[in-house]
Design a protein around this motif. Structure first.
Motif, PDB file in Angstrom:
ATOM      1  N   VAL A 107       0.823  -1.211   0.000  1.00  0.00           N
ATOM      2  CA  VAL A 107       0.000   0.000   0.000  1.00  0.00           C
ATOM      3  C   VAL A 107       0.855   1.259   0.000  1.00  0.00           C
ATOM      4  CG1 VAL A 107      -1.654   1.344   1.366  1.00  0.00           C
ATOM      5  CG2 VAL A 107      -1.981  -1.111   1.084  1.00  0.00           C
ATOM      6  N   PHE A 108       2.013   1.227   0.697  1.00  0.00           N
ATOM      7  CA  PHE A 108       2.753   2.459   0.933  1.00  0.00           C
ATOM      8  C   PHE A 108       4.094   2.574   0.202  1.00  0.00           C
ATOM      9  CE2 PHE A 108       0.177   2.017   4.860  1.00  0.00           C
ATOM     10  CZ  PHE A 108      -0.540   3.208   4.757  1.00  0.00           C
ATOM     11  N   LEU A 109       4.690   1.482  -0.234  1.00  0.00           N
ATOM     12  CA  LEU A 109       6.070   1.551  -0.713  1.00  0.00           C
ATOM     13  C   LEU A 109       6.281   1.067  -2.149  1.00  0.00           C
ATOM     14  CD1 LEU A 109       7.911   0.208   2.479  1.00  0.00           C
ATOM     15  CD2 LEU A 109       7.615   2.591   1.785  1.00  0.00           C
ATOM     16  N   GLY A 247       7.630  11.904  -2.527  1.00  0.00           N
ATOM     17  CA  GLY A 247       8.044  10.828  -1.653  1.00  0.00           C
ATOM     18  C   GLY A 247       7.445   9.513  -2.097  1.00  0.00           C
ATOM     19  N   ALA A 248       8.067   8.397  -1.644  1.00  0.00           N
ATOM     20  CA  ALA A 248       7.625   7.071  -2.088  1.00  0.00           C
ATOM     21  C   ALA A 248       6.199   6.779  -1.657  1.00  0.00           C
ATOM     22  CB  ALA A 248       8.577   6.007  -1.537  1.00  0.00           C
ATOM     23  N   VAL A 249       5.842   7.148  -0.430  1.00  0.00           N
ATOM     24  CA  VAL A 249       4.486   6.848   0.054  1.00  0.00           C
ATOM     25  C   VAL A 249       3.448   7.621  -0.752  1.00  0.00           C
ATOM     26  CG1 VAL A 249       2.936   7.037   2.028  1.00  0.00           C
ATOM     27  CG2 VAL A 249       5.296   6.288   2.370  1.00  0.00           C
ATOM     28  N   ARG A 250       3.690   8.908  -0.915  1.00  0.00           N
ATOM     29  CA  ARG A 250       2.740   9.732  -1.675  1.00  0.00           C
ATOM     30  C   ARG A 250       2.623   9.248  -3.115  1.00  0.00           C
ATOM     31  NH1 ARG A 250       3.539  16.213  -2.874  1.00  0.00           N
ATOM     32  NH2 ARG A 250       1.605  16.516  -4.063  1.00  0.00           N
ATOM     33  N   GLU A 251       3.779   8.910  -3.707  1.00  0.00           N
ATOM     34  CA  GLU A 251       3.767   8.444  -5.096  1.00  0.00           C
ATOM     35  C   GLU A 251       3.052   7.101  -5.227  1.00  0.00           C
ATOM     36  OE1 GLU A 251       4.865   8.653  -9.236  1.00  0.00           O
ATOM     37  OE2 GLU A 251       4.512  10.065  -7.599  1.00  0.00           O
ATOM     38  N   ASN A 256      -1.296   4.150  -7.426  1.00  0.00           N
ATOM     39  CA  ASN A 256      -2.335   3.142  -7.177  1.00  0.00           C
ATOM     40  C   ASN A 256      -3.716   3.674  -7.543  1.00  0.00           C
ATOM     41  OD1 ASN A 256      -0.599   1.149  -6.315  1.00  0.00           O
ATOM     42  ND2 ASN A 256      -0.985   1.437  -4.144  1.00  0.00           N
ATOM     43  N   ARG A 257      -3.993   4.921  -7.161  1.00  0.00           N
ATOM     44  CA  ARG A 257      -5.288   5.523  -7.520  1.00  0.00           C
ATOM     45  C   ARG A 257      -5.431   5.639  -9.032  1.00  0.00           C
ATOM     46  NH1 ARG A 257      -4.165   9.134  -3.230  1.00  0.00           N
ATOM     47  NH2 ARG A 257      -3.603  10.746  -4.758  1.00  0.00           N
ATOM     48  N   ALA A 258      -4.334   6.026  -9.700  1.00  0.00           N
ATOM     49  CA  ALA A 258      -4.393   6.162 -11.161  1.00  0.00           C
ATOM     50  C   ALA A 258      -4.616   4.817 -11.837  1.00  0.00           C
ATOM     51  CB  ALA A 258      -3.122   6.822 -11.677  1.00  0.00           C
TER      52      ALA A 258
END
Length: 453
Positions: A107-109, A247-251, A256-258
């Motif tokens: 989910v985050f990385l 940042g990796a989390v934001r990206e 994922n949303r895209a």
């Protein structure tokens, strides 16, 4: 089940890699454009085509060694925690401690899978595992700290897995890619069985600490095979380029949303997540079902039959069915997952039940018919994250299916739960029929590359 392996082009490769690519056929990763029969969409690839590629041999061998090491580690850690605490709950947590971190890492990385060079990422994770296992084997940590260390390192597992999966279509092209994916799926099941056997033997011979030290050796060997067997490839997306320095989390969240926002990609993800993963709920109640059959009935027979059916299905469909026919068969193979399970409402005896399990899990080969379509649908610069999202979704749905089936088995008969799992798989297959059928697959709503820069 199919999540062991989920599925895994055009980058700047060395001249050696271009020559390797020609032996597998298909589009080249450099200036060479020769297309061989092995990469043709019209010709079924052979095992010789696939194993002729030196990079695939290195990836395949390191993957098998990685899985054996992980299986031995889980067994040894579980036994070690139980010996030191006497707690069955902590022993169970030790066995499955990598599941939640894997999901969180997915989910985050996942953006890291495209922002770091793949060879460096895979080797780096193997070396991180080596350091972790060495600390565990030293006996310096308390059981709680051991579980915490395994959980932290496990956060990076989906990133390495995504990088490995995204490498496959860069190494193999055309139908060779589909067969290579099938081989990795079969290796996943076979090496885990071998890992359980080796782990049990090692625990008896050298104890849990000795087994952990030998696991450390598998980490080193896996890293060495990748380091020597794969050429250097650049990252697909640069942290300061296509990612805009995020940042990796934001990206990870943004991409994922895209990916999920694209109708074609979302449909292909759901098609790979749902029909097969729901069937895992039936496996989750194999133990109580077998117990209800009386003395001599073993859940191991059912689970082994399920593993065998999956391996045979992947072998036959991946190797002996022509590419276009394989894709036409996709929705019908997905139906095969659920139909045999409906018979469990009649509570069949052990061996008929095992046969039904084997026939049902052969339907997991439906995912091979989606492999190239999914590969073509995702942007190349986000291929690692797309494969990671696929794997994370599979793990999540399988976990929920198993948990839901276990809860239902507390109030209704396990055979009925198995039949309900089959019915749920059938309903999802019918709902996704248009996505599963290649001729009627919905087009992408918009070119996906633009919103994912």
């Amino acid at each position: 089940m199919s999540a062991g392996v989920t599925s895994i082009r055009t980058l700047h490769l060395s001249s050696d890699s271009e020559r390797i690519g020609r032996s597998a056929g298909g589009r080249q990763a450099g200036p060479v454009t020769t297309t061989s029969a092995a990469g043709s969409a019209e010709r079924t690839a052979t095992f010789r085509d696939v194993f002729a590629v030196a990079e695939f041999r290195a990836l395949f061998a390191s993957f098998g060694i990685f899985l054996i090491g992980e299986t031995v580690k889980m067994l040894a850690l579980s036994v070690l925690v139980y010996e030191r605490t006497g707690s069955g709950l902590l022993a169970a947590l030790a066995y499955v401690t990598g599941f939640l971190p894997h999901a969180l890492g997915g989910v985050f990385l996942l953006a890291l899978a495209d922002r770091w060079p793949p060879r460096a990422l895979i080797v780096g994770y193997d070396l991180l595992r080596l350091a972790m296992v060495a600390v565990l084997a030293s006996g310096l940590l308390a059981p709680g700290a051991m579980l915490g260390l395994v959980a932290v390192v496990g956060l990076f597992g989906p990133v390495s897995s995504a990088a490995r999966a995204a490498l496959l279509p860069e190494i193999l092209h055309g139908d060779a890619y589909v067969l290579g994916r099938s081989l990795l799926t079969m290796a996943s099941g076979g090496t885990q069985v071998a890992g359980f056997a080796v782990g049990g033997l090692l625990l008896g011979l050298v104890g849990p600490y000795g087994a952990l030290w030998l696991t450390a050796a598998t980490c080193a060997l896996s890293a060495l095979l990748v380091r020597l067997g794969l050429p250097v490839r650049p990252a697909r997306a640069r942290a300061g380029g296509t990612t805009g320095g995020r940042g990796a989390v934001r990206e990870t969240w943004r991409v994922n949303r895209a990916l999920l926002g694209d109708r074609r990609i979302r449909g292909l993800l759901l098609a790979q997540w749902l029909p097969g993963s729901l069937l895992v709920g039936a496996e989750g109640v194999a133990v109580p079902y077998a117990a209800g059959l009386g003395p001599g009935a073993s859940a191991g027979v059912l689970l082994m039959a399920g593993a065998l059916g999956m391996l045979v299905g992947d072998l036959l469909v991946g190797r002996f069915v022509a590419p276009r026919r394989r894709e036409r068969w996709t929705p019908w193979l997905a139906l095969l997952l659920g139909v045999p399970m409906l018979v469990f409402v009649a509570r069949p005896a052990l061996w008929p039940a095992a046969a039904l399990f084997a026939v049902s899990t052969a339907g997991f080969a439906y995912q091979l018919g989606l492999a190239r379509r999914f590969l073509d649908a995702v942007p190349e610069a986000r291929r690692g994250q797309a494969f990671g999202l696929l794997s994370t979704g599979l793990m999540a749905v399988q976990g929920l299916a198993a948990a839901g089936a276990g809860a239902l088995s507390e109030v209704i008969a396990p055979g009925v739960v198995m039949a309900l799992a089959g019915a749920a798989s059938l309903v999802c297959t019918l709902a996704l029929w248009r996505v599963l059928s290649p001729a009627a697959a919905p087009p992408a709503a918009a070119p996906p590359a633009a919103p994912m820069r």
